[in-house]
Design a protein around this motif. Structure first.
Motif, short mmCIF file in Angstrom:
data_model
loop_
_atom_site.label_atom_id
_atom_site.label_comp_id
_atom_site.label_asym_id
_atom_site.label_seq_id
_atom_site.Cartn_x
_atom_site.Cartn_y
_atom_site.Cartn_z
N LEU A 1 0.21 6.59 1.14
CA LEU A 1 -1.00 7.20 0.59
C LEU A 1 -0.70 8.45 -0.22
N ARG A 2 0.24 9.24 0.25
CA ARG A 2 0.62 10.44 -0.50
C ARG A 2 1.17 10.06 -1.87
N GLU A 3 1.94 9.00 -1.92
CA GLU A 3 2.49 8.55 -3.20
C GLU A 3 1.38 8.01 -4.09
N ALA A 4 0.43 7.29 -3.52
CA ALA A 4 -0.71 6.78 -4.32
C ALA A 4 -1.51 7.95 -4.89
N GLU A 5 -1.74 8.96 -4.08
CA GLU A 5 -2.47 10.14 -4.58
C GLU A 5 -1.69 10.86 -5.67
N ARG A 6 -0.37 10.93 -5.52
CA ARG A 6 0.46 11.59 -6.53
C ARG A 6 0.40 10.82 -7.85
N LEU A 7 0.40 9.50 -7.77
CA LEU A 7 0.37 8.68 -8.97
C LEU A 7 -1.01 8.63 -9.62
N ALA A 8 -2.05 8.87 -8.83
CA ALA A 8 -3.42 8.83 -9.37
C ALA A 8 -3.62 9.98 -10.33
N HIS B 1 -10.88 8.90 -7.04
CA HIS B 1 -9.84 8.15 -6.34
C HIS B 1 -9.68 8.80 -4.99
N ARG B 2 -9.66 8.00 -3.96
CA ARG B 2 -9.49 8.55 -2.63
C ARG B 2 -8.60 7.60 -1.83
N ALA B 3 -7.69 8.17 -1.12
CA ALA B 3 -6.83 7.37 -0.25
C ALA B 3 -7.08 7.82 1.18
N HIS B 4 -7.19 6.86 2.07
CA HIS B 4 -7.47 7.16 3.47
C HIS B 4 -6.38 6.60 4.35
N HIS B 5 -6.04 7.35 5.39
CA HIS B 5 -5.13 6.87 6.41
C HIS B 5 -5.97 6.29 7.53
N HIS B 6 -5.63 5.10 7.96
CA HIS B 6 -6.31 4.51 9.10
C HIS B 6 -5.25 3.87 9.97
N LEU C 1 -6.55 -0.95 -11.56
CA LEU C 1 -7.94 -1.43 -11.57
C LEU C 1 -8.96 -0.29 -11.50
N ALA C 2 -8.58 0.84 -10.95
CA ALA C 2 -9.51 1.94 -10.69
C ALA C 2 -10.25 2.42 -11.93
N LYS C 3 -9.58 2.42 -13.07
CA LYS C 3 -10.22 2.92 -14.29
C LYS C 3 -11.38 2.03 -14.75
N HIS C 4 -11.51 0.84 -14.17
CA HIS C 4 -12.59 -0.08 -14.52
C HIS C 4 -13.77 -0.01 -13.55
N PHE C 5 -13.68 0.86 -12.56
CA PHE C 5 -14.72 1.01 -11.55
C PHE C 5 -15.18 2.46 -11.50
N ARG C 6 -16.42 2.67 -11.07
CA ARG C 6 -16.94 4.04 -10.97
C ARG C 6 -16.25 4.82 -9.86
N ARG C 7 -15.88 4.15 -8.78
CA ARG C 7 -15.24 4.82 -7.64
C ARG C 7 -14.22 3.87 -7.03
N SER C 8 -13.11 4.41 -6.57
CA SER C 8 -12.11 3.56 -5.93
C SER C 8 -11.62 4.24 -4.66
N VAL C 9 -11.34 3.42 -3.65
CA VAL C 9 -10.87 3.91 -2.36
C VAL C 9 -9.71 3.03 -1.92
N GLY C 10 -8.61 3.67 -1.53
CA GLY C 10 -7.47 2.95 -0.98
C GLY C 10 -7.30 3.31 0.48
N ILE C 11 -7.06 2.32 1.32
CA ILE C 11 -6.87 2.53 2.75
C ILE C 11 -5.53 1.92 3.13
N ASP C 12 -4.74 2.67 3.89
CA ASP C 12 -3.44 2.18 4.32
C ASP C 12 -3.02 2.90 5.60
N PRO C 13 -2.30 2.23 6.50
CA PRO C 13 -1.85 2.91 7.72
C PRO C 13 -0.66 3.84 7.48
N SER C 14 -0.05 3.79 6.32
CA SER C 14 1.14 4.60 6.03
C SER C 14 0.77 5.87 5.26
N VAL C 15 0.89 7.00 5.90
CA VAL C 15 0.60 8.28 5.24
C VAL C 15 1.52 8.52 4.05
N PRO C 16 2.84 8.26 4.15
CA PRO C 16 3.68 8.45 2.96
C PRO C 16 3.27 7.57 1.79
#
Length: 108
Positions: free
Chosen positions: A101-108, A4-9, A84-99
């Motif tokens: 993304l931090r919450e998504a990483e915490r929940l992952a 699981h990876r979250a990116h800030h853009h 959905l991530a558990k059904h895929f080999r790799r998942s990536v989330g992209i969002d302009p909001s750093v907070p």
């Protein structure tokens, strides 16, 4: 292994849309209350969740052999990405909001 990876853009100050670039002579405004992680944790907890039938429909449309990479653009705090991530080999989330993304990483 699943990743699981979250990116800030985005541009400008990562934590606040209200901040401005100090290189232009502008002074960054204080971080707004909604930009704090505690706000985003509450948002993720109390925001209405997507129905499971939606995820089942998405998975029915994507054959198992084509579930290599799941990419969620505008993932927020992961309400669609994480179930959905558990059904895929790799998942990536992209969002302009750093907070977010931090919450998504915490929940992952």
């Amino acid at each position: 292994a699943r990743h699981h990876r979250a990116h800030h853009h985005g541009t400008g100050h990562a934590d606040s849309d209200d901040s401005s670039d100090s290189s232009n002579g502008n002074v960054a405004s204080p971080e707004p209350k909604w930009a704090t992680l505690s706000y985003w944790a509450k948002y993720a907890r109390y925001r209405p969740h997507y129905p499971h039938v939606l995820f089942n429909r998405i998975l029915a449309e994507v054959p198992t052999e084509r579930r290599g990479l799941l990419m969620d653009v505008g993932c927020g705090s992961g309400q669609a990405l994480l179930p959905l991530a558990k059904h895929f080999r790799r998942s990536v989330g992209i969002d302009p909001s750093v907070p977010h993304l931090r919450e998504a990483e915490r929940l992952a």
